[in-house]
Design a protein around this motif. Sequence first.
Motif, mmCIF file in Angstrom:
data_model
loop_
_atom_site.group_PDB
_atom_site.id
_atom_site.type_symbol
_atom_site.label_atom_id
_atom_site.label_comp_id
_atom_site.label_asym_id
_atom_site.label_seq_id
_atom_site.Cartn_x
_atom_site.Cartn_y
_atom_site.Cartn_z
ATOM 1 N N LEU A 1 22.428 47.787 49.634
ATOM 2 C CA LEU A 1 23.250 48.998 49.504
ATOM 3 C C LEU A 1 24.465 48.886 50.415
ATOM 4 O O LEU A 1 24.979 49.869 50.926
ATOM 5 C CB LEU A 1 22.409 50.231 49.825
ATOM 6 N N GLU A 2 24.882 47.631 50.609
ATOM 7 C CA GLU A 2 25.990 47.394 51.534
ATOM 8 C C GLU A 2 27.345 47.584 50.874
ATOM 9 O O GLU A 2 28.249 48.193 51.432
ATOM 10 C CB GLU A 2 25.893 45.970 52.107
ATOM 11 N N GLN A 3 27.505 47.065 49.666
ATOM 12 C CA GLN A 3 28.795 47.218 48.968
ATOM 13 C C GLN A 3 28.772 48.494 48.131
ATOM 14 O O GLN A 3 27.702 48.970 47.773
ATOM 15 C CB GLN A 3 29.047 46.031 48.020
ATOM 16 N N GLY A 4 29.967 48.960 47.813
ATOM 17 C CA GLY A 4 30.038 50.156 46.963
ATOM 18 C C GLY A 4 30.167 49.763 45.500
ATOM 19 O O GLY A 4 31.039 50.257 44.799
ATOM 20 N N ASP A 5 29.275 48.884 45.040
ATOM 21 C CA ASP A 5 29.351 48.409 43.654
ATOM 22 C C ASP A 5 28.934 49.558 42.719
ATOM 23 O O ASP A 5 27.793 50.017 42.786
ATOM 24 C CB ASP A 5 28.402 47.208 43.498
ATOM 25 N N PRO A 6 29.843 50.017 41.846
ATOM 26 C CA PRO A 6 29.607 51.295 41.145
ATOM 27 C C PRO A 6 28.711 51.193 39.898
ATOM 28 O O PRO A 6 29.028 51.764 38.856
ATOM 29 C CB PRO A 6 31.024 51.734 40.779
ATOM 30 N N THR A 7 27.597 50.496 40.001
ATOM 31 C CA THR A 7 26.724 50.285 38.841
ATOM 32 C C THR A 7 26.005 51.568 38.397
ATOM 33 O O THR A 7 25.419 51.587 37.312
ATOM 34 C CB THR A 7 25.696 49.178 39.138
ATOM 35 N N VAL A 8 26.055 52.624 39.221
ATOM 36 C CA VAL A 8 25.464 53.912 38.819
ATOM 37 C C VAL A 8 26.021 54.387 37.475
ATOM 38 O O VAL A 8 25.327 55.055 36.706
ATOM 39 C CB VAL A 8 25.695 54.997 39.911
ATOM 40 N N PHE A 9 27.274 54.037 37.195
ATOM 41 C CA PHE A 9 27.909 54.563 35.983
ATOM 42 C C PHE A 9 27.579 53.770 34.717
ATOM 43 O O PHE A 9 27.943 54.182 33.619
ATOM 44 C CB PHE A 9 29.432 54.652 36.172
ATOM 45 N N GLU A 10 26.893 52.641 34.867
ATOM 46 C CA GLU A 10 26.549 51.825 33.694
ATOM 47 C C GLU A 10 25.747 52.620 32.665
ATOM 48 O O GLU A 10 25.960 52.484 31.459
ATOM 49 C CB GLU A 10 25.696 50.625 34.109
ATOM 50 N N SER A 11 24.816 53.444 33.139
ATOM 51 C CA SER A 11 23.929 54.135 32.188
ATOM 52 C C SER A 11 24.740 55.083 31.299
ATOM 53 O O SER A 11 24.452 55.230 30.116
ATOM 54 C CB SER A 11 22.809 54.875 32.919
ATOM 55 N N TYR A 12 25.784 55.711 31.888
ATOM 56 C CA TYR A 12 26.631 56.584 31.077
ATOM 57 C C TYR A 12 27.321 55.773 29.978
ATOM 58 O O TYR A 12 27.300 56.142 28.801
ATOM 59 C CB TYR A 12 27.691 57.289 31.936
ATOM 60 N N TRP A 13 27.900 54.627 30.374
ATOM 61 C CA TRP A 13 28.671 53.856 29.400
ATOM 62 C C TRP A 13 27.755 53.217 28.361
ATOM 63 O O TRP A 13 28.144 53.007 27.212
ATOM 64 C CB TRP A 13 29.559 52.828 30.106
ATOM 65 N N ARG A 14 26.518 52.930 28.753
ATOM 66 C CA ARG A 14 25.560 52.407 27.778
ATOM 67 C C ARG A 14 25.305 53.466 26.713
ATOM 68 O O ARG A 14 25.265 53.193 25.522
ATOM 69 C CB ARG A 14 24.264 52.022 28.493
ATOM 70 N N LYS A 15 25.182 54.716 27.160
ATOM 71 C CA LYS A 15 24.958 55.815 26.208
ATOM 72 C C LYS A 15 26.136 55.989 25.254
ATOM 73 O O LYS A 15 25.980 56.487 24.138
ATOM 74 C CB LYS A 15 24.771 57.129 26.973
ATOM 75 N N MET A 16 27.308 55.635 25.693
ATOM 76 C CA MET A 16 28.505 55.795 24.844
ATOM 77 C C MET A 16 28.558 54.745 23.727
ATOM 78 O O MET A 16 29.441 54.785 22.866
ATOM 79 C CB MET A 16 29.793 55.699 25.680
ATOM 80 N N GLY A 17 27.647 53.788 23.772
ATOM 81 C CA GLY A 17 27.540 52.803 22.693
ATOM 82 C C GLY A 17 28.843 52.059 22.457
ATOM 83 O O GLY A 17 29.417 51.500 23.384
ATOM 84 N N ASP A 18 29.331 52.129 21.231
ATOM 85 C CA ASP A 18 30.509 51.342 20.836
ATOM 86 C C ASP A 18 31.838 52.072 21.006
ATOM 87 O O ASP A 18 32.881 51.567 20.601
ATOM 88 C CB ASP A 18 30.372 50.930 19.362
ATOM 89 N N LYS A 19 31.798 53.254 21.610
ATOM 90 C CA LYS A 19 33.031 54.061 21.677
ATOM 91 C C LYS A 19 34.192 53.333 22.354
ATOM 92 O O LYS A 19 35.349 53.606 22.060
ATOM 93 C CB LYS A 19 32.759 55.356 22.448
ATOM 94 N N CYS A 20 33.877 52.458 23.300
ATOM 95 C CA CYS A 20 34.948 51.774 24.042
ATOM 96 C C CYS A 20 35.109 50.316 23.623
ATOM 97 O O CYS A 20 35.877 49.576 24.240
ATOM 98 C CB CYS A 20 34.673 51.820 25.541
ATOM 99 N N THR A 21 34.361 49.928 22.626
ATOM 100 C CA THR A 21 34.438 48.523 22.201
ATOM 101 C C THR A 21 35.824 48.236 21.640
ATOM 102 O O THR A 21 36.381 49.045 20.903
ATOM 103 C CB THR A 21 33.373 48.239 21.119
ATOM 104 N N MET A 22 36.379 47.092 22.019
ATOM 105 C CA MET A 22 37.656 46.701 21.425
ATOM 106 C C MET A 22 37.620 45.215 21.103
ATOM 107 O O MET A 22 36.890 44.457 21.723
ATOM 108 C CB MET A 22 38.830 47.062 22.335
ATOM 109 N N VAL A 23 38.421 44.848 20.126
ATOM 110 C CA VAL A 23 38.451 43.460 19.703
ATOM 111 C C VAL A 23 39.848 42.924 20.002
ATOM 112 O O VAL A 23 40.844 43.568 19.687
ATOM 113 C CB VAL A 23 38.156 43.345 18.188
#
Length: 396
Positions: A27-49
């Motif tokens: 828990l030393e770095q402020g790596d913001p992985t807490v937000f991954e679960s939100y973006w996982r729920k968003m599915g393909d909304k942010c997918t770009m090609v």
Amino acid sequence: NKTSCVSPANGNGMTLPSFPSDHVLNLEQGDPTVFESYWRKMGDKCTMVISGSELMSYISDFTSVCWFLEPALEAAVRRFHRTVGNAVVDGDRHIVVGTGSTQLYQAALYALTSPGRSEPVSVVSAAPYYSSYPDETDYLCSALYKWTGDAYAFNKTRHGPYIEVVNTPNNPDGTLREAVVKNRSDQGKLIHDLAYYWPQYTPITRPADHDIMYFTFSKSTGHAGSRIGWAIVKDREVARKMSKFVELSSLGVSKDSQQRAAKIMGVICDGYENCKSTDNSELFFDHCHQIMGNRWERLRKVVEQSEVFSLPNYPKKYCIFFGDSVEPYPAFAWMEAEEDVDTEKVLRGQIKVQGRTGRRFGVDQRYVRISMLSREDVFNHFLERLSTITSVTNGH
Ligand code: PMP
């Protein structure tokens, strides 16, 4: 067996058991992985090609002060701030993009100093200050500027010209700050690091409107790996010099990342624009504010019961984004031991939790900074282990 120590989140965002008790929780770095679960729920909304022929040139717009800034990112940044209300972006404000705000900090130091002085300009920030400022300021032994430490201890008469970095809300202690060196006159310049001035961490009290302020994609949406930061700069010449620094150090900033950042910011803003009929808890800042609130509530309970550590208290303030009085939920827990101990060592020794000692932030070793931005399973294990501490000694 290392692989059995890892407890990844499964596809539903639920966590799997478990960490062995000798597995060190980082828990030393402020790596913001807490937000991954939100973006996982968003599915393909942010997918770009991105096809093979796109985004190949170095150049985005040669007529712009920041010629490598993608117009799509510039528009998205301005819209993002208008949606949140945390910064003034209209009028003659220039946007400079950087490879993370880390690069923009250095670009700002470069822009605010000039060669030919007998002494480097002093760079200060009020302790406890972000632990990277001293390292980033001094690692190239620049003749332009040098780290001079705690802004409270700075003597303008003795040290001459200076730059004060104001980090608000502050990493590591979550406090809201203003410049502390008095009577700035033309001897002093300010850099505002607003990495955490987002609604999930702190009430947005007004649109910030400083000469040089910078934000980061890492802490706003959690996409630290894209390495995108942006500065909002009033003075055209300062913006030009900052862009020159980025040009000299990395010849621009990844366009792939800029496009992805623009897309993700757009998805968040669309959500708020169309939210009349939807449930707000699915919107990014509302959702993440709830997660942070839940973590802080649980942490405070454990800390109160243990009676060996304390946490700062943060007053509620009216937030113009939520339209309500809200409590700050900082990205880091700034824990102080009640006894005179090296708290980083105690946590590492007693419960195998790695934080960062107060000494790195220019203060006492009784303090330790713990990231509140880990994945849920790591945070749960941290609380479980913290609740087992009933006394602390330097022997551990
Ligand atoms: N400023 C502060 C206060 C930070 O905490 C961080 C990240 N830990 C940064 C700047 C740099 O962030 P990035 O380079 O990822 O934009």
